[in-house]
Design a protein around this motif. Structure first.
Motif, PDB file in Angstrom:
ATOM      1  N   UNK A   4       0.858  -1.179   0.000  1.00  0.00           N
ATOM      2  CA  UNK A   4       0.000   0.000   0.000  1.00  0.00           C
ATOM      3  C   UNK A   4       0.896   1.231   0.000  1.00  0.00           C
ATOM      4  N   UNK A   5       0.303   2.363  -0.252  1.00  0.00           N
ATOM      5  CA  UNK A   5       1.079   3.608  -0.231  1.00  0.00           C
ATOM      6  C   UNK A   5       1.431   3.960   1.214  1.00  0.00           C
ATOM      7  N   UNK A   6       2.368   4.907   1.353  1.00  0.00           N
ATOM      8  CA  UNK A   6       2.837   5.267   2.687  1.00  0.00           C
ATOM      9  C   UNK A   6       1.724   5.903   3.524  1.00  0.00           C
ATOM     10  N   UNK A   7       0.834   6.659   2.911  1.00  0.00           N
ATOM     11  CA  UNK A   7      -0.241   7.300   3.674  1.00  0.00           C
ATOM     12  C   UNK A   7      -1.287   6.285   4.148  1.00  0.00           C
ATOM     13  N   UNK A   8      -1.381   5.144   3.458  1.00  0.00           N
ATOM     14  CA  UNK A   8      -2.339   4.108   3.851  1.00  0.00           C
ATOM     15  C   UNK A   8      -1.711   3.026   4.737  1.00  0.00           C
ATOM     16  N   UNK A   9      -0.514   3.277   5.223  1.00  0.00           N
ATOM     17  CA  UNK A   9       0.172   2.281   6.045  1.00  0.00           C
ATOM     18  C   UNK A   9      -0.337   2.369   7.485  1.00  0.00           C
ATOM     19  N   UNK A  10      -1.457   1.716   7.727  1.00  0.00           N
ATOM     20  CA  UNK A  10      -2.005   1.623   9.074  1.00  0.00           C
ATOM     21  C   UNK A  10      -2.791   0.321   9.196  1.00  0.00           C
ATOM     22  N   UNK A  11      -3.187   0.009  10.373  1.00  0.00           N
ATOM     23  CA  UNK A  11      -3.841  -1.264  10.663  1.00  0.00           C
ATOM     24  C   UNK A  11      -5.129  -1.451   9.859  1.00  0.00           C
ATOM     25  N   UNK A  12      -5.891  -0.410   9.682  1.00  0.00           N
ATOM     26  CA  UNK A  12      -7.175  -0.523   8.991  1.00  0.00           C
ATOM     27  C   UNK A  12      -7.016  -0.910   7.523  1.00  0.00           C
ATOM     28  N   UNK A  13      -5.931  -0.498   6.880  1.00  0.00           N
ATOM     29  CA  UNK A  13      -5.726  -0.796   5.466  1.00  0.00           C
ATOM     30  C   UNK A  13      -4.911  -2.070   5.222  1.00  0.00           C
ATOM     31  N   UNK A  14      -4.162  -2.502   6.222  1.00  0.00           N
ATOM     32  CA  UNK A  14      -3.242  -3.630   6.010  1.00  0.00           C
ATOM     33  C   UNK A  14      -3.797  -4.938   6.564  1.00  0.00           C
ATOM     34  N   UNK A  15      -4.406  -4.884   7.727  1.00  0.00           N
ATOM     35  CA  UNK A  15      -4.871  -6.116   8.367  1.00  0.00           C
ATOM     36  C   UNK A  15      -6.166  -6.570   7.717  1.00  0.00           C
ATOM     37  N   UNK A  16      -6.057  -7.636   6.921  1.00  0.00           N
ATOM     38  CA  UNK A  16      -7.219  -8.228   6.274  1.00  0.00           C
ATOM     39  C   UNK A  16      -7.067  -9.731   6.294  1.00  0.00           C
ATOM     40  N   UNK A  17      -7.994 -10.483   6.645  1.00  0.00           N
ATOM     41  CA  UNK A  17      -9.273 -10.095   7.257  1.00  0.00           C
ATOM     42  C   UNK A  17      -9.052  -9.672   8.712  1.00  0.00           C
ATOM     43  N   UNK A  18      -9.882  -8.782   9.175  1.00  0.00           N
ATOM     44  CA  UNK A  18      -9.771  -8.286  10.547  1.00  0.00           C
ATOM     45  C   UNK A  18     -10.185  -9.413  11.489  1.00  0.00           C
ATOM     46  N   UNK A  19      -9.293  -9.811  12.411  1.00  0.00           N
ATOM     47  CA  UNK A  19      -9.569 -10.970  13.262  1.00  0.00           C
ATOM     48  C   UNK A  19     -10.521 -10.697  14.432  1.00  0.00           C
ATOM     49  N   UNK A  20     -10.897  -9.432  14.641  1.00  0.00           N
ATOM     50  CA  UNK A  20     -11.760  -9.092  15.777  1.00  0.00           C
ATOM     51  C   UNK A  20     -13.079  -8.515  15.261  1.00  0.00           C
ATOM     52  N   UNK A  21     -14.132  -8.601  16.055  1.00  0.00           N
ATOM     53  CA  UNK A  21     -15.418  -8.009  15.639  1.00  0.00           C
ATOM     54  C   UNK A  21     -15.331  -6.478  15.600  1.00  0.00           C
ATOM     55  N   UNK A  22     -16.289  -5.850  14.991  1.00  0.00           N
ATOM     56  CA  UNK A  22     -16.309  -4.407  14.731  1.00  0.00           C
ATOM     57  C   UNK A  22     -16.052  -3.521  15.934  1.00  0.00           C
ATOM     58  N   UNK A  23     -16.585  -3.834  17.111  1.00  0.00           N
ATOM     59  CA  UNK A  23     -16.426  -2.943  18.256  1.00  0.00           C
ATOM     60  C   UNK A  23     -15.025  -3.045  18.874  1.00  0.00           C
ATOM     61  N   UNK A  24     -14.234  -4.099  18.585  1.00  0.00           N
ATOM     62  CA  UNK A  24     -12.876  -4.254  19.116  1.00  0.00           C
ATOM     63  C   UNK A  24     -11.793  -3.839  18.115  1.00  0.00           C
ATOM     64  N   UNK A  25     -12.170  -3.398  16.930  1.00  0.00           N
ATOM     65  CA  UNK A  25     -11.183  -3.076  15.893  1.00  0.00           C
ATOM     66  C   UNK A  25     -10.251  -1.958  16.345  1.00  0.00           C
ATOM     67  N   UNK A  26     -10.781  -0.919  16.931  1.00  0.00           N
ATOM     68  CA  UNK A  26      -9.959   0.211  17.347  1.00  0.00           C
ATOM     69  C   UNK A  26      -8.956  -0.204  18.427  1.00  0.00           C
ATOM     70  N   UNK A  27      -9.386  -0.971  19.408  1.00  0.00           N
ATOM     71  CA  UNK A  27      -8.491  -1.428  20.471  1.00  0.00           C
ATOM     72  C   UNK A  27      -7.412  -2.356  19.905  1.00  0.00           C
ATOM     73  N   UNK A  28      -7.797  -3.219  18.968  1.00  0.00           N
ATOM     74  CA  UNK A  28      -6.849  -4.141  18.349  1.00  0.00           C
ATOM     75  C   UNK A  28      -5.816  -3.366  17.520  1.00  0.00           C
TER      76      UNK A  28
END
Length: 189
Positions: free
Chosen positions: A51-75
């Motif tokens: 991914x590009x440098x500006x998109x280098x964060x957990x939300x863009x890289x971690x797929x599939x997200x291993x936690x449910x929606x309400x725990x995504x931010x904490x994870x």
């Protein structure tokens, strides 16, 4: 390692590194690496994505997200993401230079192995040491029969002559040491 095997390895390595530079830049040279530690009942994992440098964060890289929606931010707060860039062309050139130097050295070694017996002169004055009596006779014979050489002329002009001279000095020292050891052994007996 034989010469044929060496050149086969060099050719194989060169063919691996010869690819389209644009494709290599878009696929292999940049990535975002996220290291996520264990979270609740989920084991830790490392995620890589191009991914590009500006998109280098957990939300863009971690797929599939291993936690449910309400725990995504904490994870995602636990994950450490780093943008990494490298130059595959520099790596390719370095490896090709390295393999070329190794190949040239192997060719030089093969050349020396083939040419050395032709160049090396047989020295009739040096004989193998069989026992201590022969050693004493050899040393006396060597001292009497060898012509004395000036120190200026004794030095070889080529590397091979210098190496042979050093080898002869070493052999003479070993013979003298053996004679000394055998003499001491006789005294102690």
């Amino acid at each position: 390692m034989s010469l044929k095997v060496t050149w086969t390895l060099v050719a194989a390595a060169a063919s691996l590194f010869v690819r389209d530079a644009a494709q290599a830049k878009s696929f292999e040279d940049v990535r975002c690496k996220c290291i996520c530690p264990p979270y609740r009942n989920i084991t830790g994992h490392i995620y890589n994505r191009n991914v590009s440098q500006k998109d280098c964060n957990c939300l863009h890289v971690v797929e599939p997200m291993p936690v449910p929606g309400h725990d995504v931010e904490a994870y995602c707060l636990l994950c450490e993401c780093k943008y990494e860039e490298r130059s595959s062309n520099t790596i390719k050139v370095t490896i090709i230079i390295y393999l070329s130097v190794v190949g040239a050295l192997l060719l030089y070694m093969l050349f020396l192995l083939l040419v050395d017996p032709l160049i090396r002169k047989h020295d009739p004055y040096t004989q193998p040491l069989h026992n201590e009596e022969d050693a004493e006779v050899d040393i006396q014979t060597d001292n009497e029969m060898r012509p004395q050489v000036d120190s200026g002329q004794g030095r070889g002009n080529t590397v091979l002559e210098r190496v042979e001279g050093a080898q002869q000095r070493w052999k003479k020292q070993v013979q003298e040491q053996r004679k000394t050891v055998f003499d001491r052994h006789k005294m102690l007996s």
